[in-house]
Structures are given as C-alpha cells and as structure tokens.
Design a protein around this motif. Sequence first.
Motif, PDB file in Angstrom:
ATOM      1  N   GLU A  89       0.841  -1.215   0.000  1.00 25.16           N
ATOM      2  CA  GLU A  89       0.000   0.000   0.000  1.00 25.16           C
ATOM      3  C   GLU A  89       0.869   1.255   0.000  1.00 25.16           C
ATOM      4  O   GLU A  89       0.517   2.264  -0.595  1.00 25.16           O
ATOM      5  CB  GLU A  89      -0.910   0.036   1.235  1.00 25.16           C
ATOM      6  N   PRO A  92       2.972   1.353  -3.983  1.00 29.72           N
ATOM      7  CA  PRO A  92       2.174   0.715  -5.053  1.00 29.72           C
ATOM      8  C   PRO A  92       2.910   0.596  -6.378  1.00 29.72           C
ATOM      9  O   PRO A  92       2.558  -0.238  -7.216  1.00 29.72           O
ATOM     10  CB  PRO A  92       0.960   1.648  -5.190  1.00 29.72           C
ATOM     11  N   TRP A  95       3.966  -2.936  -7.579  1.00 28.15           N
ATOM     12  CA  TRP A  95       2.968  -3.751  -8.302  1.00 28.15           C
ATOM     13  C   TRP A  95       2.983  -3.392  -9.784  1.00 28.15           C
ATOM     14  O   TRP A  95       3.010  -4.263 -10.655  1.00 28.15           O
ATOM     15  CB  TRP A  95       1.593  -3.541  -7.673  1.00 28.15           C
ATOM     16  N   VAL A 347      -3.935  -2.824  -3.061  1.00 31.56           N
ATOM     17  CA  VAL A 347      -3.299  -2.701  -4.390  1.00 31.56           C
ATOM     18  C   VAL A 347      -3.470  -3.996  -5.177  1.00 31.56           C
ATOM     19  O   VAL A 347      -3.190  -5.079  -4.662  1.00 31.56           O
ATOM     20  CB  VAL A 347      -1.786  -2.404  -4.209  1.00 31.56           C
TER      21      VAL A 347
END
Length: 398
Positions: A89, A92, A95, A347
């Motif tokens: 989180e 992010p 990701w 996420v």
Amino acid sequence: MTAFPTVATRTSALDRLAQFLPVAGEDYAKLRNLHQPEHDHVSRLSPYLRHRVLSESEVIDRARALHGNRADVFVAEVLWRAYWKGWLEMRPQVWRETQAGVYAGLARLDRDRDLAHTYEAACEGRTGIEGFDDWARALTTTGYMHNHQRMCFASIWIFTLHLPWELGADFFLRNLLDGDPASNTLSWRWVAGLHTPGKAYLAKSEVITSLSDGAHWPKGLATQSFVVAGPSNPVPGPCPQGGAWDRQLPTALLLHEDDLSPDWLLNAGLRPQSTAFLVAPDARSPRPVSPLIKAFLRGAVEDCSRRLGPDLSSLHGPVQGPGAVDALVAWARQTGAAQVVTPFAPVGPVAGLLASLDKRLAAENIRLIRAMRPYDAALWPHATHGFSRFHQAARHLV
Ligand SMILES: Cc1cc2nc3c(=O)[nH]c(=O)nc-3n(C[C@H](O)[C@H](O)[C@H](O)COP(=O)(O)OP(=O)(O)OC[C@H]3O[C@@H](n4cnc5c(N)ncnc54)[C@H](O)[C@@H]3O)c2cc1C
C-alpha cells in the motif's frame, strides 16, 4: 494429493478452521515446514483468508483461545499477510513495475525459443527436476502449494532455470486459489533477493529431501544465487486511510473479490438499498487464469449472496469483464444512491478498477467510499520496514 474445494463457502471455511485448530499450537510450530501429501500441519485456509470469506482476526482469536501463546508462531504467519499488504500500500509502484516485468518477460519468450521451452516445461511440470515438477502439477490441478514448496519452487525457477521471476509470480497468481498481489509479488521479490537486498533464498536439495521424508531428491539445483536485476525498494509513501459514509444519504454497497464478508459493514450500521458484486479474475494476468479460481470466486459470491441476501437487498451481478466499470456506473445511477460504499481493496486488479469507477461516479455526483476494516487500518501503517519490526507492533494490536 489434497483436493481443494473449488466452490467456496463460509461453512467449508469454518469446518476447515475447526479441523485445523487442534494443531495450530506447538504442532504447527514444529511441523509446518514438512512437505506432506495432505498438508495436514498447515491450515490450508489461505483461499478463504485471501478473499475474506474468513477474516484474519477470527482465525487469530480462535487459535489464541485454544492455545494461548503456543499459537504465537501461527499468529505470526497470519500477520505476514497484513505485513505484505501494508508494505505494498505504501509502495504501489512495485505492483506496477512487476506487471510491466510480466509483459517484458512474455515478450522475451517470443524472442527466445529456448527460454520459452524452459518456461513451458516449468509451468507444465516437465523439467525433470524432482519435487519441482510435482509441485507445478499439484498447483495447476488443486490451486494450492505449501509455503516451503513455494519458496523452493521460486528459487529453482529463478536460480536453476534462469527464468524471469515476474513470469513465475504471474504463473502463481493465475493458478493459486489464494493468488494475492501483495503476498505473491513480494514473496517472489523476497526469494529473488530484491526485498532484502543481498539475501536471496537458495533451495537446497538435501533440505527438500529431508522435509519430504525422502520422497523427492532433486538433482542439479543451483548452488549459488546471483544478483537479480530490478528496482530497489522504494521509500514508503503515506499509508492510505479508509473513508466514512454519511448515514443520512441513500447508499449502495459494492462488494468485490477482495472482501466477501460484509458483516462488519452491516454491524456498523450500513443499510444498502442495493448491492452489487465485482469480480476480476481475468485481470490477474495477461495469460489464461485457472478455471479453479473462477469457480472458487463464483462459489464465494453465491455463498455471500445466500448468507446475507436479506440484509443486502436487491442483489446485482457479479459484474466482470471489460465492461465492468460501465455496468457499475449504470447500476449506481439506477439505484439512485448518493454514495457507493465498498470495502477497501488493497493494491491489485480490483483497486485499479475501483480507481476508474471512482472517477466515473464523481462525474455523476455519486461518491465512492472505501471503508477500511479496523484490522487493516491498525496494522498496515506499521509495514514501513522489515517483518520483525512490524511484528513487534502488530502482535499487540490483534
Ligand atoms: C513465492 C511465494 C508466493 C506466495 N504467494 C502467495 C499468494 O499468492 N497468496 C497467499 O495468500 N500467500 C502466498 N504466499 C505465502 C504462503 O505461502 C501462503 O499464504 C501459505 O502457504 C498458505 O497456505 P496455508 O493457508 O496452509 O498456510 P498456513 O501455514 O496455515 O498459514 C496460515 C495463514 O497465514 C498466512 N500466511 C502464512 N504464511 C504466509 C506468508 N509467507 N505470507 C503471507 N501470508 C502468509 C496465510 O493467510 C495462511 O493462510 C507465498 C509464498 C511464497 C514463498
């Protein structure tokens, strides 16, 4: 081989919890790394926890109630999920970079036939490496792999087979019933030595042989790791916070695959005039996603509708596929709601869809409220550094 339920219900989750609880204390601490065909010394609860058919808090409470501090090792493992989620989180971009790495890896396969053959053999369990091949086949047929096998599988994928780690993470994400953007991406980074720089995880043949009680004797494993290229850990940004809904406004509820137990919202007084479901299994990967995952999600949504239908009123969906955001905007407009409340999606693919939905709803003067579970709100902000620092704080908060 353990057959996982491809249809998920809260009753089956609670049954499995009750069956596992007697071994959640000292047995789990001593025996959890064993590679047993039935995986009886681990909970196998992850598909339920991943989609919150079962909550981490209730699993922790039940284990502590039975074993007291002898459940500490099990509780620490459950806390890893919140650690990885909180860590991502606050970062992010990791990701997004991983997703870009998946596309880059697939493009490499198009250019390099040898690499493509190795990749296909690895995914289909045809490399000739004992253990590794069995785990790959078990994963694609059951949707589950034991934690220590995941560590060894990822290590062999990277350091013995020299395959891009992002493609391994993608292979897991599209086959694991518990496939989770945070736990999966960050565990693969951890094995590769990207999470704790300089500390990669190297699978050892003798350890696999010993933990599998002689069932597997993998030959030719890499004896040294190498430095895996990749961006270093970003500086953490602020931890997101949940929003509060206005009790006076007409409200709709949007449930999604990241949280399929809205009891906590109903207990907090939420009275939706309509409820929609959003699932996005195909958004997990550019490659085909396991039908087991789709069946599991279908079952979990049906079960949630059955359990809570009377409180949720006017059920809609599950909405999925390329037109999902359009369909949800039309639904929200039709309900006459001034706000749509949704459990905070961490996420991942669902959070991406909700970001688009948020913009579209704003244009309709409808607010999207992302309500955060107290468990996440309390734990995530502590995931600033490594797990041990997180754990020091987290174990007193749950
Ligand atoms: C390369 C790799 C990829 C992974 N990918 C995923 C994934 O996509 N989704 C996922 O849920 N877990 C993932 N894990 C973590 C872990 O392997 C699984 O959560 C665990 O094996 C699930 O089986 P279980 O429920 O029997 O675990 P148990 O040992 O019974 O643990 C109980 C619960 O604690 C949590 N947990 C335990 N270990 C971990 C861990 N290391 N990280 C996060 N949570 C943990 C899970 O919720 C699990 O259900 C991955 C680990 C590795 C090494």
